[in-house]
Structure formats: C-alpha cells, structure tokens
Design an enzyme around this catalytic site. Structure first.
Site, PDB file in Angstrom:
ATOM      1  N   SER A  12      -4.097 -21.939  62.545  1.00  0.00           N
ATOM      2  CA  SER A  12      -4.174 -23.240  61.948  1.00  0.00           C
ATOM      3  C   SER A  12      -4.628 -22.773  60.364  1.00  0.00           C
ATOM      4  CB  SER A  12      -5.499 -23.903  62.527  1.00  0.00           C
ATOM      5  OG  SER A  12      -5.730 -25.077  61.716  1.00  0.00           O
ATOM      6  N   TYR A  66     -13.718 -25.537  66.564  1.00  0.00           N
ATOM      7  CA  TYR A  66     -12.114 -25.294  66.332  1.00  0.00           C
ATOM      8  C   TYR A  66     -12.048 -24.065  65.274  1.00  0.00           C
ATOM      9  CZ  TYR A  66      -7.380 -26.621  65.325  1.00  0.00           C
ATOM     10  OH  TYR A  66      -6.033 -26.586  65.291  1.00  0.00           O
TER      11      TYR A  66
END
Ligand SMILES: NC(=O)c1ccc[n+]([C@@H]2O[C@H](COP(=O)([O-])OP(=O)(O)OC[C@H]3O[C@@H](n4cnc5c(N)ncnc54)[C@H](OP(=O)(O)O)[C@@H]3O)[C@@H](O)[C@H]2O)c1
Length: 277
Positions: free
Chosen positions: A133, A146
């Site tokens: 990400s 996350y």
C-alpha cells in the site's frame, strides 16, 4: 505450458479484477475467497476458486494442496492480496484488533509464502507478488494497525528478495494508492467491531469518518479502477525483468517522492493534515 497463478482475496476489488484479468490473458488462475457465494460467483465466471482465510492456517495448507494437485505440483506465481484495513487511533486499538489485523495481513501471508517458496525452488522459477500500500511507504493518522502491517510487509519482502536472489524467484511489491474497491466499507465494519467510539477522545472524528466509510465515501483524489493494479501485476508476472516495487496512482508516486525528499518534520506535518480527511 499454461502458467499457473494463485491469487487471494478475490471476492471483490483488486483480487476480483486481477483473477478475471489474468485468466483472460491465458493464465490458469486459482482464486481464493471466504464466502460460499463469492466462490460460486467466481466459478460461474469460469475462474477456478477455493476457500482460503489467512487467519485459518488449515485453510491455507488445504488451498495450496488443492492447487498443486490440480496443477501437477506447479505454481508459477503467487499474488498475496487478501487483507482489510482496521481503522482507529493507536491508543484506541485493543490487542485483539491488532492481533487480528496482523493475522490477516501479515502472518497468513507469511504462512502461504513459506509453503510456496519450496515449490518454486524445485521448479527453478517463480513470481511472488505482494499487495502492499501507499501506507507501506508513509503513515497517516488513525490507520496505525493497517500501516504497521504494510510497513512490516515492505521489510519482509525486501528481505525475501535478498534471500532468493539467483534462484529464479522474483519478489515484487505493489503499492496502490486509492483504488476503487470495498476496502472502505470493510474498514467501517472493522471499526465498529473493535473501536469504542463513545469513550474515545477522538469520538467526534470517528463519528464523521466512520459514517463516511460506511457510505463508501472516501478520499477519492487520484483514485483509479482496479485495472491499474492488474496492469502492473501483468508486468510483475510476465516481464523478464520485473520491478521490485510498483507504485500505482499519482498519490502513491507523490508520497514516495515526498518520503525521499522532505525532512521528517515537514513530511509528518503534511501527512497529519491528510490523515484527518
Ligand atoms: N483499495 C485501495 O485503495 C487499496 C490501497 C492500497 C492497498 N490496497 C490493498 O489491496 C488489497 C486488496 O484490497 P481491495 O482494495 O481490493 O479491498 P476489498 O475490496 O475489501 O477486498 C479485500 C479482499 O481481501 C479479502 N480478505 C479480507 N480478510 C481476509 C482474510 N483474513 N483472509 C483472506 N482474505 C481476506 C476480502 O474477503 P471478504 O470479502 O471475504 O472480506 C476481499 O476478497 C489489500 O491487500 C489492500 O491492503 C488497497
């Protein structure tokens, strides 16, 4: 010989698009999902599909065994993709939330990767592609769980790449920025599951933010469709010289440049503003 690819998390979003897209390019795709209905839908679309949940080690071993039985023991590429985003300020994250996040986004990926490496070593080639990400490159507020899994993943992949150099197995990470998918709605569910909003100093922020997530309203500046990830997955799996990192979307490229160029204090001031949006 038809090349084989295992992709996880194919019920929606990036995984769904990549499974169908790679099949259309002639790959034999084994796509995993967690719900019966999603597995059935993939099968209806002609994609071989099986159950895998990264938090269930038995399901990882069983899915890989089924894939290898069907492919004659061969796996040319693995795309670790299935994950979710647990929102919440670090101080509001119960241990259970953090553990679940790492089981799904990191430990399960390691479990599967570790079982795939010997298969690829035996055949003398392979591609391991991990969906990281932009939050594997930079951090923003209220995404600590996350972000921690994606930063861990970046270090993990860099290490694995060094260790597999010269084996014919290539390791790549994809860093998508905002991509159209169900990540936001699924994050809202995780927030409701684990964050005690009423008793948090961040209560007002949560009310606003989580309601937007539930309605599928995220920060869509620079957002692309999942085909943008498919495009780089094709390169990672098919190119003779795959890249180590694929920065997808303009926000990711800007974040990567900012991290390289800006002093930490300036970078964090800019990111603090982004985290509030
Ligand atoms: N969309 C973005 O903006 C964006 C940006 C950066 C990185 N990414 C990364 O892209 C990947 C795919 O996400 P997406 O955007 O396509 O979101 P998505 O639409 O929510 O899809 C996530 C997929 O992961 C699966 N999954 C969740 N927990 C899992 C577990 N424990 N074991 C196995 N699979 C699990 C979901 O299955 P269920 O449907 O059963 O929950 C779903 O198939 C993720 O690794 C994410 O971190 C996405």
């Amino acid at each position: 010989m038809t090349r084989t690819l295992l992709i996880t998390g194919c019920s929606t979003g990036i995984g769904s698009c990549c499974a169908r897209g790679m099949k259309a390019r002639g790959w034999r795709v084994f796509a995993t999902a967690r719900k019966e209905a999603d597995i059935a839908r993939l099968k209806d679309d002609g994609v071989e599909s099986l159950y895998l949940d990264y938090t269930e080690p038995d399901s990882i071993a069983a899915a890989l065994a089924d894939v290898l039985a069907a492919s004659g023991g061969r796996l040319d590429a693995l795309f670790n993709n299935g994950a979710y985003a647990q929102p919440g300020a670090v101080e509001d994250l119960p241990m259970a939330a953090m553990r679940e996040q790492f089981e799904a986004n990191f430990f399960g990926w390691h479990d599967l990767t570790r079982q795939v490496v010997p298969v690829m070593r035996r055949q003398g080639h392979g591609r391991i592609v991990n969906n990281s990400s932009v939050l594997g490159l930079i951090a923003i507020g209220f995404r600590g769980a996350y972000t921690a899994t994606k930063f861990a993943l970046e270090g993990y992949c860099d290490t694995l790449r060094i260790e597999l150099a010269g084996t014919g197995i290539h390791v790549a990470t994809i860093e998508p920025g905002p991509i159209e998918s169900r990540l936001g709605q699924n994050a809202a569910l995780a927030a409701r599951r684990h964050i005690d909003m009423e008793n948090s100093v961040h209560r007002d922020y949560y009310k606003h933010r989580f309601a937007r997530l539930e309605q599928g309203i995220g920060n869509t500046r620079g957002q692309l469709g999942p085909q943008a990830v498919l495009k780089v997955l094709v390169h990672a799996c098919e190119s003779a010289r795959p890249r180590t990192h694929y920065h997808v979307t303009r926000p990711t490229r800007m974040a990567a440049a900012a991290r390289r160029l800006l002093p930490a204090r300036l970078l964090h001031a800019a990111l603090a503003r982004a985290g509030r949006s």
